[in-house]
Design a protein around this motif. Structure first.
Motif, PDB file in Angstrom:
ATOM      1  N   ASP A  39       0.815  -1.216   0.000  1.00  0.00           N
ATOM      2  CA  ASP A  39       0.000   0.000   0.000  1.00  0.00           C
ATOM      3  C   ASP A  39       0.852   1.272   0.000  1.00  0.00           C
ATOM      4  OD1 ASP A  39      -2.325  -1.477   0.004  1.00  0.00           O
ATOM      5  OD2 ASP A  39      -2.318  -1.650   2.204  1.00  0.00           O
ATOM      6  N   GLY A  40       1.954   1.225  -0.697  1.00  0.00           N
ATOM      7  CA  GLY A  40       2.794   2.413  -0.807  1.00  0.00           C
ATOM      8  C   GLY A  40       3.819   2.547   0.301  1.00  0.00           C
ATOM      9  N   HIS A  41       3.870   1.553   1.217  1.00  0.00           N
ATOM     10  CA  HIS A  41       4.837   1.642   2.327  1.00  0.00           C
ATOM     11  C   HIS A  41       6.211   1.084   1.950  1.00  0.00           C
ATOM     12  CE1 HIS A  41       2.175   3.139   5.500  1.00  0.00           C
ATOM     13  NE2 HIS A  41       1.215   2.424   4.906  1.00  0.00           N
ATOM     14  N   ARG A  42       6.301   0.344   0.881  1.00  0.00           N
ATOM     15  CA  ARG A  42       7.611  -0.171   0.435  1.00  0.00           C
ATOM     16  C   ARG A  42       7.797   0.213  -1.034  1.00  0.00           C
ATOM     17  NH1 ARG A  42       9.983  -6.039   1.613  1.00  0.00           N
ATOM     18  NH2 ARG A  42      10.487  -4.902   3.503  1.00  0.00           N
ATOM     19  N   VAL A  43       8.917   0.871  -1.337  1.00  0.00           N
ATOM     20  CA  VAL A  43       9.174   1.326  -2.706  1.00  0.00           C
ATOM     21  C   VAL A  43      10.574   0.871  -3.138  1.00  0.00           C
ATOM     22  CG1 VAL A  43       9.234   3.306  -4.274  1.00  0.00           C
ATOM     23  CG2 VAL A  43       7.781   3.366  -2.238  1.00  0.00           C
ATOM     24  N   THR A  44      10.653   0.359  -4.361  1.00  0.00           N
ATOM     25  CA  THR A  44      11.972  -0.049  -4.894  1.00  0.00           C
ATOM     26  C   THR A  44      12.369   0.956  -5.978  1.00  0.00           C
ATOM     27  OG1 THR A  44      11.417  -2.359  -4.490  1.00  0.00           O
ATOM     28  CG2 THR A  44      13.251  -1.932  -5.991  1.00  0.00           C
ATOM     29  N   PHE A  45      13.551   1.550  -5.807  1.00  0.00           N
ATOM     30  CA  PHE A  45      14.079   2.488  -6.799  1.00  0.00           C
ATOM     31  C   PHE A  45      15.229   1.820  -7.567  1.00  0.00           C
ATOM     32  CE2 PHE A  45      12.396   5.075  -3.367  1.00  0.00           C
ATOM     33  CZ  PHE A  45      11.666   6.058  -4.043  1.00  0.00           C
ATOM     34  N   GLY A  46      15.292   2.076  -8.858  1.00  0.00           N
ATOM     35  CA  GLY A  46      16.468   1.695  -9.633  1.00  0.00           C
ATOM     36  C   GLY A  46      17.314   2.935  -9.824  1.00  0.00           C
ATOM     37  N   LEU A  47      18.648   2.788  -9.605  1.00  0.00           N
ATOM     38  CA  LEU A  47      19.531   3.953  -9.703  1.00  0.00           C
ATOM     39  C   LEU A  47      20.309   3.915 -11.018  1.00  0.00           C
ATOM     40  CD1 LEU A  47      21.107   4.249  -6.118  1.00  0.00           C
ATOM     41  CD2 LEU A  47      19.424   5.771  -7.163  1.00  0.00           C
ATOM     42  N   SER A  48      19.926   4.771 -11.961  1.00  0.00           N
ATOM     43  CA  SER A  48      20.726   4.830 -13.182  1.00  0.00           C
ATOM     44  C   SER A  48      21.586   6.104 -13.160  1.00  0.00           C
ATOM     45  CB  SER A  48      19.816   4.817 -14.415  1.00  0.00           C
ATOM     46  OG  SER A  48      18.897   5.886 -14.334  1.00  0.00           O
ATOM     47  N   GLY A  49      21.393   6.942 -12.208  1.00  0.00           N
ATOM     48  CA  GLY A  49      22.220   8.123 -11.988  1.00  0.00           C
ATOM     49  C   GLY A  49      22.016   8.493 -10.530  1.00  0.00           C
ATOM     50  N   GLY A  50      22.762   9.458 -10.046  1.00  0.00           N
ATOM     51  CA  GLY A  50      22.634   9.816  -8.640  1.00  0.00           C
ATOM     52  C   GLY A  50      23.187   8.720  -7.745  1.00  0.00           C
TER      53      GLY A  50
END
Lengths: 265, 329
Positions: free
Chosen positions: B273-284
């Motif tokens: 419900d939006g409490h866990r988010v996975t980000f992919g890092l292609s920069g930063g």
């Protein structure tokens, strides 16, 4: 030379680990020795005790020494190499710093050594206890028999190795093995001494096939059939076949390696 | 550059396959198994040679070890032409097959080792020293006197590796050495090989489907597919080439609002419900992303995941075969 001895030792020990098989084999050879001995003595009796130049005691020796030699020269069944070709394990053999023919021959001589001390001794001893066996009149016949047996093992090995090498092309060599076993039994002098055959047939078999050199030659030398010159010719025939077959093994091995693929990934 | 021990130039192997096309007629066609491999390996390198099934790995290995004649091309291993000088080359190389054995099946393991001393003509003292080391590092003592046929796969593989090393080869070829092994045995084999490779005098060429082997052992990775080298470089280079991303998984106190303000951080998945988010890092950087999330005050937990080699290799294998692909070096 150390390598050859080590490999022969390995061949010896490999077979010595299968004690029950050795006992069963020696027992079977002995039982069939009785059958063959009674049959051949019956044949000799109808011919007045002498058949194709063999006296009764020579025929008895012919049978029992033959029963002992069966496992030593291993005239029947050997598919170790063919099995390794089929599974691809032969690759390990090719990755050793040895010629595969030399390596397999040394191992086979070790195997023959083990058979000589077990499978040869039992039928020979039983035959000597139960029948009147022929003892050679000249001492020289003993070392000549030993040498002839050694060459017979090499001859037999050569044919077996060639038969197994066909697996590089055929993969399944059961047909070739059956043909070889059939030929080896009839044409080597195992079922009956080849002297029972007409002269021309004997000539064809001794000169045209390796079978008698792998089996009958050492027996004829031990039972002192024919003159010393005749027996020397038998040994010479064997040496020619041994050289020819080992040469053929080397040649076919090289062709197999160059032309063909080792199985499996 | 240090001494070259393996070199191939436009190495090719074609097989003729015959297929039935009629009642009695058979058609023959030529199938390339290895289609022009150029490879240079320096002394002491640890090279991972990978590819999907049927890519040409084992065929290459057979040509490098001299048991298969190449259709064309040049190949030199330890200064020898493998097929023509196979017996001499055999003294300089060791080969371990995960799926077949070089030991004497009916004899105790110790007997195999003794025989190998004679076969490779190793001086007794050298042989004893190397065997003692392998016994210690690979824990062989418990089963040295057991016939090979009675050994477990893990025990046998430790025996195989020892057998391949007793003549101290310059190059050790390992063809799927950890296949079928349990976790503990795998770790033992990998640790041993890592130690061997770190000394720098033995060149290791490892083919495997277990990419953990490669990650743990090999700095250089050669990927072969359809008989061609499609990647030759380090593992990070492979990731860079395929734009592999590090991932940052965050757990938030309040549901994800939808912005970070960090360029290059791409949302890959939103769960719970939006409490866990996975980000992919292609920069930063992960730091910038975490700092931005912390500023919002909703950050509860964070995990940084390195790029997965399995994903990259799966993408590489899935690519269609084509002549336009070239090695990256």
């Amino acid at each position: 030379m150390g390598t050859a001895w080590a490999l022969a030792g390995a061949g010896f020990r490999r077979y010595s680990t299968y004690r029950q098989a050795t006992v069963a084999g020696a027992f079977t050879n002995t039982v069939f020795g009785f059958l063959r001995c009674y049959v051949i003595l019956a044949v000799a009796a109808t011919a007045g005790g002498m058949a194709a130049g063999y006296r009764g005691s020579q025929l008895v020796t012919y049978v029992w020494i033959g029963q002992g030699l069966l496992a030593v020269v291993q005239i029947w069944g050997w598919t170790d190499l063919a099995d390794r070709i089929r599974t691809g394990d032969v690759q390990s053999d090719l990755l050793r710093p040895l010629h595969p023919v030399a390596s397999y021959l040394a191992t086979d001589l070790g195997r023959a050594g083990h058979a000589a001390l077990t499978r040869f001794v039992v039928p020979t001893a039983v035959g000597a206890l139960c029948f009147d066996m022929y003892a050679p009149h000249t001492l020289l016949s003993y070392p000549a028999f030993l040498a002839s047996t050694l060459v017979a093992v090499v001859v037999s090995f050569g044919v077996r190795y060639l038969v197994n090498l066909t697996a590089f092309w055929l993969l399944d060599i059961r047909g070739v093995i059956t043909l070889w076993q059939l030929g080896a039994g009839v044409l080597s002098g195992l079922y009956f001494p080849l002297a029972f055959l007409p002269g021309w047939a004997q000539g064809v078999l001794w000169l045209g096939t390796p079978f008698p050199a792998a089996f009958q030659a050492p027996i004829d030398i031990l039972v002192e059939r024919g003159s010393v010159g005749h027996r020397s010719l038998l040994l010479f025939d064997q040496l020619c076949w041994a050289a020819l077959l080992i040469g053929a093994c080397m040649l076919v091995q090289r062709r197999a390696e160059r032309k063909l693929v080792v199985q499996g990934g | 550059m240090s001494e070259i021990v393996i070199s191939t130039a436009d190495l090719r192997k074609e097989f003729t396959v015959s297929t039935r096309v009629g009642l009695l007629r058979r058609a023959r066609r030529t199938v390339p198994a290895v289609a022009g491999v150029d490879l240079t390996v320096a002394r002491g390198e640890m090279l991972g040679y990978i590819g999907p099934n049927g890519a040409g790995k084992s065929t290459t290995l057979k040509m490098l070890t001299g048991v298969l004649t190449p259709s064309s091309g040049e190949v030199t291993v330890c200064g020898f032409r493998p097929v023509a000088q196979r017996t001499r080359l055999a003294r300089q190389i060791g080969v371990v097959f995960g799926q077949r054995s070089q030991l004497w099946w009916d004899l105790p393991l110790a007997e195999s080792f003794r025989l190998l001393r004679y076969i490779y003509r190793v001086p007794a003292a050298d042989h004893a020293a190397r065997l003692a080391e392998c016994r210690r590092l690979l824990d062989l003592d418990a089963f040295l006197d057991t016939p090979v046929r009675q050994l477990s796969l893990g025990q046998r593989m430790r025996g195989e590796i020892t057998a391949a090393l007793l003549h101290s080869p310059e190059v050790l070829f390992l063809d799927e050495p950890t296949i079928g092994l349990d976790v503990v045995s795998k770790q033992a084999v990998r640790a041993f090989l890592a130690d061997l490779g770190s000394r720098g005098d033995t060149t290791l060429v490892l083919t495997t489907h277990d990419l953990a082997d490669i990650e743990k052992l090999c700095r250089r990775l050669v990927v072969i597919d359809h008989g061609r080298v499609v990647h030759d470089g380090t593992l990070p280079e492979l990731h860079a080439r395929y734009d592999s991303r590090r991932r940052v998984v965050v757990d938030l106190d309040t549901p994800w609002a939808g912005r970070t303000g960090v360029p290059g951080a791409v949302v890959e998945a939103v769960e719970a419900d939006g409490h866990r988010v996975t980000f992919g890092l292609s920069g930063g950087t992960a730091g910038e992303l975490v700092a931005a999330l912390a500023r919002d005050g909703a950050l509860r937990d964070v995990a940084v995941l390195e790029p997965d080699i399995e994903d990259v290799v799966a993408r590489l294998y899935a690519e269609p075969a084509g002549d336009d692909r070239v090695a990256s070096r």
